[in-house]
Design a protein around this motif. Structure first.
Motif, PDB file in Angstrom:
ATOM      1  N   GLN A 138     -34.325  31.273   4.861  1.00  0.00           N
ATOM      2  CA  GLN A 138     -33.272  30.467   4.249  1.00  0.00           C
ATOM      3  C   GLN A 138     -32.248  31.352   3.541  1.00  0.00           C
ATOM      4  O   GLN A 138     -31.047  31.082   3.571  1.00  0.00           O
ATOM      5  CB  GLN A 138     -33.868  29.472   3.258  1.00  0.00           C
ATOM      6  N   MET A 139     -32.727  32.425   2.887  1.00  0.00           N
ATOM      7  CA  MET A 139     -31.786  33.343   2.231  1.00  0.00           C
ATOM      8  C   MET A 139     -30.885  34.027   3.250  1.00  0.00           C
ATOM      9  O   MET A 139     -29.684  34.202   3.021  1.00  0.00           O
ATOM     10  CB  MET A 139     -32.564  34.388   1.417  1.00  0.00           C
ATOM     11  N   LEU A 140     -31.445  34.381   4.412  1.00  0.00           N
ATOM     12  CA  LEU A 140     -30.627  34.982   5.468  1.00  0.00           C
ATOM     13  C   LEU A 140     -29.637  33.968   6.034  1.00  0.00           C
ATOM     14  O   LEU A 140     -28.525  34.328   6.427  1.00  0.00           O
ATOM     15  CB  LEU A 140     -31.530  35.520   6.584  1.00  0.00           C
ATOM     16  N   ALA A 141     -30.032  32.702   6.058  1.00  0.00           N
ATOM     17  CA  ALA A 141     -29.101  31.657   6.496  1.00  0.00           C
ATOM     18  C   ALA A 141     -27.967  31.501   5.489  1.00  0.00           C
ATOM     19  O   ALA A 141     -26.807  31.268   5.858  1.00  0.00           O
ATOM     20  CB  ALA A 141     -29.851  30.340   6.684  1.00  0.00           C
ATOM     21  N   ASP A 142     -28.296  31.632   4.185  1.00  0.00           N
ATOM     22  CA  ASP A 142     -27.258  31.539   3.148  1.00  0.00           C
ATOM     23  C   ASP A 142     -26.218  32.648   3.295  1.00  0.00           C
ATOM     24  O   ASP A 142     -25.084  32.483   2.840  1.00  0.00           O
ATOM     25  CB  ASP A 142     -27.897  31.618   1.761  1.00  0.00           C
ATOM     26  N   TRP A 143     -26.626  33.758   3.908  1.00  0.00           N
ATOM     27  CA  TRP A 143     -25.712  34.889   4.067  1.00  0.00           C
ATOM     28  C   TRP A 143     -25.169  34.996   5.483  1.00  0.00           C
ATOM     29  O   TRP A 143     -24.694  36.060   5.891  1.00  0.00           O
ATOM     30  CB  TRP A 143     -26.417  36.186   3.663  1.00  0.00           C
ATOM     31  N   LYS A 178     -16.983  29.887  -4.228  1.00  0.00           N
ATOM     32  CA  LYS A 178     -16.675  29.593  -2.824  1.00  0.00           C
ATOM     33  C   LYS A 178     -17.156  30.742  -1.957  1.00  0.00           C
ATOM     34  O   LYS A 178     -16.902  31.913  -2.242  1.00  0.00           O
ATOM     35  CB  LYS A 178     -15.157  29.412  -2.655  1.00  0.00           C
ATOM     36  N   ARG A 179     -17.853  30.389  -0.870  1.00  0.00           N
ATOM     37  CA  ARG A 179     -18.345  31.423   0.029  1.00  0.00           C
ATOM     38  C   ARG A 179     -17.257  31.853   1.013  1.00  0.00           C
ATOM     39  O   ARG A 179     -16.547  31.032   1.579  1.00  0.00           O
ATOM     40  CB  ARG A 179     -19.539  30.912   0.827  1.00  0.00           C
TER      41      ARG A 179
END
Length: 855
Positions: free
Chosen positions: A331-336, A193-194
């Motif tokens: 996309q990786m920055l969006a994931d974070w 879970k984020r």
């Protein structure tokens, strides 16, 4: 004294400052209550509130069931031997639960498992021990230390020791998919879970902590300003509100003040300064590609940046090829939770973070990260550097070529490779590397490129090549003495050649007129420098020495005057006119049939006459011109008028909307095509596009890979110029006041022939498509949206606030304006008010142009 209720920096899980996170608590309880699962991982960016969440679980879980909770921080323990780590864990568990502290072996891990087994056997049915591991990702890489290398095999056994009574919550500072394969095998099948940003309601509640102790009151508009700046980032919300609180009490300590939006804005810089250590820690946790892309987007302002715009920004900073890591970074920055997708692009979620990056980590200071994006390339560079230091240049060159092939953006590899190529005499290869390098590292490339140009000029086969090279040097270094002296020598020789050509022509004409003395005087000037000089346009032309000899000879023995007279062009013309008059008289005397046939066939005294003169007229203001003589382009008349330029609903640089009055002008009906541009290149007036493959593509595609200077040169060759930014927007609107697109407000489609058709969003699956594929706007202009961006004349800058007439933009700047969007742009970019910008010296696969001229 009043107490500041905001806590920025320390975990708040066991205090009233902990707000929200109900979704995380529900997911943890769901896992712990599932007999088939005893492990869950929580992950999120640094300083997002993961430690606070664990502290909250430590106090909250015992109220939700028969849970005994123990918090254990793994920070700085990755290098410990595993027995020491387990002994510390056992001590922490015992202290937390009031158990006797066991004495465990310093070399054996089995006693810990036996001790845990004993303790768990004493638990009642339904009771469980929950271990809360913080900073667990420090053990995720087996290379980080002894405990990391041994812990995961041991943990696999521990997880299965007693699944109903021993349960785990692990907190990670990365996505679980980014962990090592060993770690992934342990957590296979475990839920995750984020820990993300707070929602708006939770953010407002956090800001209103000061209302609980009646020290500061928050009207709705002030809360909305906090949300606009922090977007639910718990740490930054606390930091910002804390600075607002401190400033408010510094100004009016006697009574609880009310916050207004300006007070929040005034607290931004102090909040960023106070949070710098935390933000630096967040920055250091990003990978090289994510650092480069986040810096690029931060510098672009508070606007949505699509893939094409991001590519432009990165290219200006030295990214010549958008490698996979850079493509995946958004996309990786969006994931974070750093970016969020929006309108076919990305925008920063947290405005405070964007401002901090723009201030402390601009893209210009982040270029060195380009070297580390591809670890394999950087390893090759390090090996090459060792060989370079040993003097083994051949092996160093080979490794550097491999490094650049993997990561073309590796600055130090390109720099060292250029040095080796120059030292090895491979000047052309060095020049190719340096001309690419200077686009993003001018300070590094400039002295070496000057060295290469001078060396090539010294070996050049002709003055024309030398002149080009000297001019290139002086662009890079205007005071370079060798290039300056060489340029002056060549220019002096050119002036001498022009003077000789003039004297030769004048001397030859004087000889034809029988002006012997004048011919001798002029031709002597030529032969004193170059006796063999001749008319290069005629292969069999006599040399200057030949003509001088004839002039001297005929001066001594002049020919009969009638021969000299016949040499005169005017005399020949008079004879022809007299003969034509004779024919005219003959036609009246003997009938006009034969004469008329001769005229219709353009038959004259000495053969076919030149075509008759056909007058041309300026087209009517509402018409399209005849094809332009040099390239066949038709132009459209744009009437004078006044319009509202810009948009309040677009990007920040599209406002303020202001009144613009323009004189009438003519504009190219469509974008300049490959075939048209080739005519200019063949005429010697234009330089070829930077990509010859694209240039030789479909002749009816719009030309691309031309920088602003090439576009300007082409328009001047046609007798025109580039449009001003105001002229372009006025023409694109087609008289449709206040509309979004050239055709109106209807969304664009990629349907040939459609009134709202455009080539955008890669819909045509080609770099561009044939001009005039879609319907024109109301003025008759094609492709004002999509296909390729179009250069305009203006420097990029802020709009004026008042009415203007025939504006030409700022007097200077760094970037030139682009308009219209391209085949890779989103529909938002196709709006007539959207402003693009790009370095005038750079080219791109999606940038072309069209021309205008005044009536």
């Amino acid at each position: 004294m009043p107490i500041n209720p905001y806590i920025a920096g320390d975990p708040v899980g066991n205090s009233a400052a902990f707000i929200g996170r109900e979704d995380v608590l529900r997911e943890v309880l769901k896992t712990l209550r599932n007999p088939a699962q005893n492990t869950i991982t929580l992950f999120g960016q640094r300083r997002i509130g993961k430690t606070s969440m664990l502290q909250y679980l430590k106090t909250c879980l015992p109220t939700e069931g028969a849970y005994s909770t123990v918090y254990f921080d793994l920070q700085d323990k990755a290098a410990w031997p595993l027995p020491r780590l387990l002994a510390e864990l056992a001590r922490t568990i015992a202290d937390s639960l009031g158990w006797p502290v066991p004495t465990l072996s310093s070399s054996n891990t089995e006693p810990f498992r036996l001790w845990m087994r004993q303790r768990l056997d004493g638990f009642e049915d339904g009771a469980a021990l929950v271990l809360l591991f913080d900073e667990f990702d420090v053990l995720a890489d087996p290379q980080t230390g002894s405990a990391a290398a041994e812990f995961f095999p041991y943990l696999r056994k521990l997880l299965s020791l007693d699944p109903l009574r021993l349960q785990f919550v692990f907190v990670l500072g990365r996505n679980i998919t980014d962990m090592s394969s060993v770690a992934l095998s342990v957590f296979k099948g475990a839920p995750s879970k984020r820990v993300s940003l707070l929602n708006q309601v939770e953010t407002f509640k956090l800001a209103r902590l000061s209302e609980q102790n009646n020290t500061l009151f928050w009207p709705e508009k002030a809360l909305e300003t906090v949300w606009d700046l922090t977007h639910g980032h718990a740490y930054l919300t606390q930091a910002l509100c804390s600075q607002v609180w401190e400033a408010a009490y510094d100004e009016s300590p006697g009574q609880p003040p009310k916050v207004n939006p300006q007070m929040v804005e005034d607290a931004v810089d102090p909040a960023l300064d106070a949070s710098r250590n935390m933000l630096e820690w967040l920055w250091n946790g990003l990978g090289p590609a994510e650092k480069v892309v986040s810096a690029a987007l931060a510098g672009a302002g508070r606007t949505v940046v699509d893939e094409a715009r991001l590519g432009h920004i990165l290219q200006e900073s030295g990214v010549r090829i958008l490698i996979r890591e850079l493509q995946n970074a958004p996309q990786m920055l969006a994931d974070w939770d750093i970016l969020e997708p929006a309108e076919d692009g990305y925008v920063f979620r947290v405005e405070l973070l964007r401002r901090w990056l723009a201030k402390y980590h601009p893209l210009s200071r982040t270029q060195t990260e380009l070297d580390r994006i591809q670890p394999a390339a950087d390893s090759l560079f390090q090996a090459a550097d060792a060989f370079y230091g040993q003097g083994d240049l051949a092996r160093a060159e080979d490794l550097l070529e491999q490094a650049v092939a993997i990561n073309p953006n590796h600055l130090r590899a390109n720099e060292m490779l250029s040095e080796i190529l120059i030292g090895s005499g491979k000047l052309e290869a060095a020049r190719d590397k340096l001309e690419k390098l200077i686009e993003f590292a001018p300070a590094v490339a400039r002295p070496r490129l000057v060295q290469v140009y001078l060396a090539q000029a010294g070996a050049a086969p002709d003055d024309k090549t030398r002149l080009t090279l000297f001019e290139k040097v002086l662009i890079l270094d205007p005071s370079q003495p060798g290039a300056r002296a060489g340029l002056e020598r060549i220019q002096q020789a050119e002036r001498q050649d022009k003077e000789m050509a003039f004297n030769f022509m004048e001397g030859r004409q004087a000889l034809q007129r029988g002006e012997w003395q004048k011919a001798v005087e002029l031709l002597k000037k030529v032969t004193s420098i170059r006796p063999g000089f001749s008319d290069q346009t005629h292969k069999d032309s006599e040399t200057a020495a030949d003509l001088l000899a004839r002039a001297v000879r005929e001066d001594k023995q002049p020919p009969q005057r009638w021969k000299v007279w016949l040499r005169n062009n005017l005399a020949l013309a008079l004879l022809g006119a007299a003969f034509s008059l004779t024919l005219l008289v003959f036609s009246f005397s003997f009938g006009g049939t034969a004469f008329q046939a001769a005229v219709d066939g353009r038959v004259g005294v000495f053969g076919t006459l030149a075509p008759t003169f056909t007058p041309t007229f300026t087209p009517a203001p509402d018409s399209t011109s005849s094809p332009r003589a040099v390239d066949g382009m038709r132009m459209v008349y744009i009437p004078a008028g006044t319009f509202q330029m810009g948009s309040e609903n677009g990007g920040g640089d599209e406002s303020p909307v202001h009144t613009v009055t323009l004189d009438a002008f003519w504009m190219d009906q469509h974008e300049v095509t490959n075939a048209m541009y080739k005519l200019c290149v063949d005429a010697g007036a234009c330089k070829p596009p930077s990509n010859s493959n694209d240039y030789n593509n479909n002749p009816n595609y719009p030309v691309a890979y031309v920088d602003w200077n090439k576009a300007k040169a082409y328009c001047e060759w046609t007798g025109g110029r580039l449009a001003t930014e105001a002229e372009w927007e006025y023409a694109a609107r087609g008289g449709l006041t206040g509309k979004t697109y050239p055709w109106g407000d209807e969304a664009p489609v990629c349907t040939p022939g459609a009134s709202n058709g455009a080539n955008y969003n890669s819909c045509a699956k080609k770099s561009a498509i044939v001009v005039k594929t879609f319907q024109p706007n109301a003025y008759g202009l094609y492709d004002m949206s999509g296909n390729v961006w179009e250069w305009v004349n203006d420097w990029y800058g802020d709009y004026p606030s008042g009415a203007v007439a025939n504006p030409t933009g700022p007097e200077s700047g760094k970037y030139r304006v682009l308009r219209g969007g391209s085949w890779v742009s989103s529909d938002n970019v196709l709006r007539v008010s959207y402003r693009g910008w790009y370095s005038p010296d750079l080219t791109d696969f999606s940038v072309g142009f069209r021309c205008v001229r005044s009536p």
